[in-house]
Design a protein around this motif. Structure first.
Motif, PDB file in Angstrom:
ATOM      1  N   PRO A 159       0.840  -1.202   0.000  1.00  0.00           N
ATOM      2  CA  PRO A 159       0.000   0.000   0.000  1.00  0.00           C
ATOM      3  C   PRO A 159       0.872   1.247   0.000  1.00  0.00           C
ATOM      4  N   VAL A 160       0.372   2.302  -0.635  1.00  0.00           N
ATOM      5  CA  VAL A 160       1.127   3.546  -0.756  1.00  0.00           C
ATOM      6  C   VAL A 160       0.221   4.711  -0.344  1.00  0.00           C
ATOM      7  N   GLN A 161       0.759   5.620   0.445  1.00  0.00           N
ATOM      8  CA  GLN A 161       0.016   6.775   0.919  1.00  0.00           C
ATOM      9  C   GLN A 161       0.622   8.058   0.357  1.00  0.00           C
ATOM     10  N   ALA A 238      -0.276  -7.627   9.168  1.00  0.00           N
ATOM     11  CA  ALA A 238      -0.268  -8.717   8.192  1.00  0.00           C
ATOM     12  C   ALA A 238       0.969  -8.689   7.293  1.00  0.00           C
ATOM     13  N   GLY A 239       1.904  -7.792   7.588  1.00  0.00           N
ATOM     14  CA  GLY A 239       3.135  -7.726   6.794  1.00  0.00           C
ATOM     15  C   GLY A 239       3.053  -6.824   5.583  1.00  0.00           C
ATOM     16  N   GLN A 240       2.040  -5.947   5.523  1.00  0.00           N
ATOM     17  CA  GLN A 240       1.849  -5.045   4.384  1.00  0.00           C
ATOM     18  C   GLN A 240       1.819  -3.591   4.853  1.00  0.00           C
ATOM     19  N   ALA A 241       2.839  -3.173   5.570  1.00  0.00           N
ATOM     20  CA  ALA A 241       2.884  -1.811   6.095  1.00  0.00           C
ATOM     21  C   ALA A 241       2.964  -0.791   4.957  1.00  0.00           C
ATOM     22  N   PRO A 242       2.195   0.300   5.030  1.00  0.00           N
ATOM     23  CA  PRO A 242       2.145   1.274   3.935  1.00  0.00           C
ATOM     24  C   PRO A 242       3.442   2.066   3.757  1.00  0.00           C
ATOM     25  N   LEU A 243       3.697   2.429   2.498  1.00  0.00           N
ATOM     26  CA  LEU A 243       4.808   3.304   2.138  1.00  0.00           C
ATOM     27  C   LEU A 243       4.318   4.742   2.010  1.00  0.00           C
ATOM     28  N   PHE A 244       5.177   5.701   2.342  1.00  0.00           N
ATOM     29  CA  PHE A 244       4.844   7.114   2.176  1.00  0.00           C
ATOM     30  C   PHE A 244       5.419   7.613   0.861  1.00  0.00           C
ATOM     31  N   CYS A 245       4.586   8.331   0.086  1.00  0.00           N
ATOM     32  CA  CYS A 245       5.015   8.863  -1.210  1.00  0.00           C
ATOM     33  C   CYS A 245       4.799  10.376  -1.211  1.00  0.00           C
ATOM     34  N   PRO A 246       5.738  11.154  -0.665  1.00  0.00           N
ATOM     35  CA  PRO A 246       5.527  12.591  -0.497  1.00  0.00           C
ATOM     36  C   PRO A 246       5.484  13.376  -1.803  1.00  0.00           C
ATOM     37  N   ASP A 247       5.963  12.782  -2.904  1.00  0.00           N
ATOM     38  CA  ASP A 247       5.941  13.490  -4.182  1.00  0.00           C
ATOM     39  C   ASP A 247       4.582  13.425  -4.861  1.00  0.00           C
ATOM     40  N   ALA A 248       3.659  12.651  -4.330  1.00  0.00           N
ATOM     41  CA  ALA A 248       2.275  12.618  -4.813  1.00  0.00           C
ATOM     42  C   ALA A 248       1.417  13.302  -3.762  1.00  0.00           C
TER      43      ALA A 248
END
Length: 398
Positions: A159-161, A238-248
């Protein structure tokens, strides 16, 4: 010092010592976010097919503009689906006219964003996309945001935030501008600092993209008032920790009505505090038992309370332990509380220098404790009459 006095000092020192944990973590996050940020290249991975889900409850005022904003970023094979959830206005008609696929959900007994998302996912089951984006009905995506999020999600399989910011309306007073600054600290500097340390971020509710299988397996159908925060922690477990995407980036405005502001802040902050009290202890035990460092990092991040409450608590501890030191001579609790005050002040000043000078002046920042004092009733209501049901915030935004 007698044994009794030593035990008393230990007990009294424990509270300011506990306060040092969230304060120190906040300072570490801010410090890690301070170096100049370089824009990362868009991942070269193939662009996965995306479906954008827009949960919408009585959003006729802005839904057409939101749909047009999303459609401008769609690639071949992408789609935008608006879930008109228990609406009593023209949300469905206006969204359809703007070019979205629209599905209508009527279930007044099960209200909340989680139920709307679950309904949308079951609709997408017929022709699943590769990734699913969630954008709130009052939000706007910055140019290129959807493409960057989709590619990052496809390349990482996680997942991406996006960087989700909220802005005070034009001409807003001090409270709204302080709230905008506090939001920037919470949703920009803190996750950016974590990202630079190689750690995940919390989900923020809008501008989120998930691999199809990940979101389809999640338990979405609930009326939880901070369903995004809950979902992010469950995915990390569950092993799917979100990534941070500051450029979006994705952005929205705070509600203009007093009622809307009060409702929104109550929902967010009561939900956050309830998660700290109800979920944090169990999740921390799970993280250590499984040696899941990403989950542990997110739980510790969760335990940093809202900035206003953290300020009130640290200042109160400083005052009370100061009185205690003067009366009894117990200096250790006062010293720890003073350290917490100093670290918090440093974190806030550094955060203001990094992202707050265009939002509030230094003079406004000095008056921020008055804003914190105004929120005491909100925190007292958490103790005696906390909000547990999802309620839409009245926006009144043209």
């Amino acid at each position: 010092m007698s044994i009794v006095s030593a035990l008393l000092a230990t007990v009294l020192a424990s509270f300011p010592a506990l306060l040092l944990v969230p304060v120190a973590l906040l300072l570490v996050q801010v410090l890690a976010a301070l170096p100049p940020r370089r824009r990362r290249p868009v991942p070269a991975a193939a662009r996965p097919r995306a479906a954008v889900l827009v949960p919408a409850h009585d959003e006729a005022i802005g839904i057409a503009a939101t749909v047009r904003n999303i459609r401008a970023q769609l690639a071949d094979g992408d789609r935008v689906v608006v879930v008109a959830d228990n609406c009593r206005d023209d949300t469905a008609v206006l969204a359809r006219e703007a070019g979205a696929e629209v599905i209508v959900r009527e279930d007044p007994q099960r209200r909340g964003k989680g139920y709307a998302l679950d309904f949308g996912m079951r609709y997408l089951d017929v022709a699943p996309p590769q990734v699913v984006a969630i954008v709130d009905a009052d939000c706007r995506l910055a140019d290129g945001a959807l493409d960057r999020l989709a590619r990052t999600c496809g390349a990482s399989g996680r997942p991406v935030q996006a960087l989700y910011l909220m802005y005070a309306p034009p001409g807003a007073g001090l409270k709204a501008r302080i709230a905008e600054f506090a939001w920037a600290v919470k949703n920009h500097l803190r996750p950016l600092g974590y990202a630079r340390l190689g750690l995940p971020c919390q989900l923020m509710g809008s501008g989120m993209v998930f691999p199809w299988a990940t979101l389809r397996a999640a338990e979405l159908a609930s009326g939880h008032i901070v369903e995004d925060l809950k979902l992010g922690l469950e995915l990390a477990e569950a092993g799917q920790a979100p990534l941070f995407c500051p450029d979006a980036r994705v952005g929205s405005e705070f509600p203009r009505s007093i009622e809307g502001v009060r409702s929104q802040r109550t929902r967010w902050e009561h939900g956050h505090l309830a998660m700290i009290a109800g979920a944090a202890p169990r999740l921390l035990r799970v993280a250590f038992a499984r040696r899941n460092g990403r989950l542990a990092a997110l739980v510790l991040d969760l335990c940093v309370p809202p900035l206003a409450l953290l300020t009130l608590t640290v200042v109160a501890a400083f005052a009370l332990t100061g009185v205690l030191a003067a009366v009894s001579g117990l200096v250790l609790p006062f010293a720890l509380a003073a350290l917490a005050c100093a670290l918090l002040a440093a974190a806030v000043l550094l955060a203001w220098a990094a992202c707050g000078r265009d939002i509030v002046s230094f003079a406004d920042l000095v008056r921020a404790p008055l804003y914190a004092l105004s929120k005491i009733p909100l925190y007292l209501r958490f103790l005696v009459r906390r909000q547990v049901d999802w309620v839409r915030s009245r926006r009144d935004v043209p």
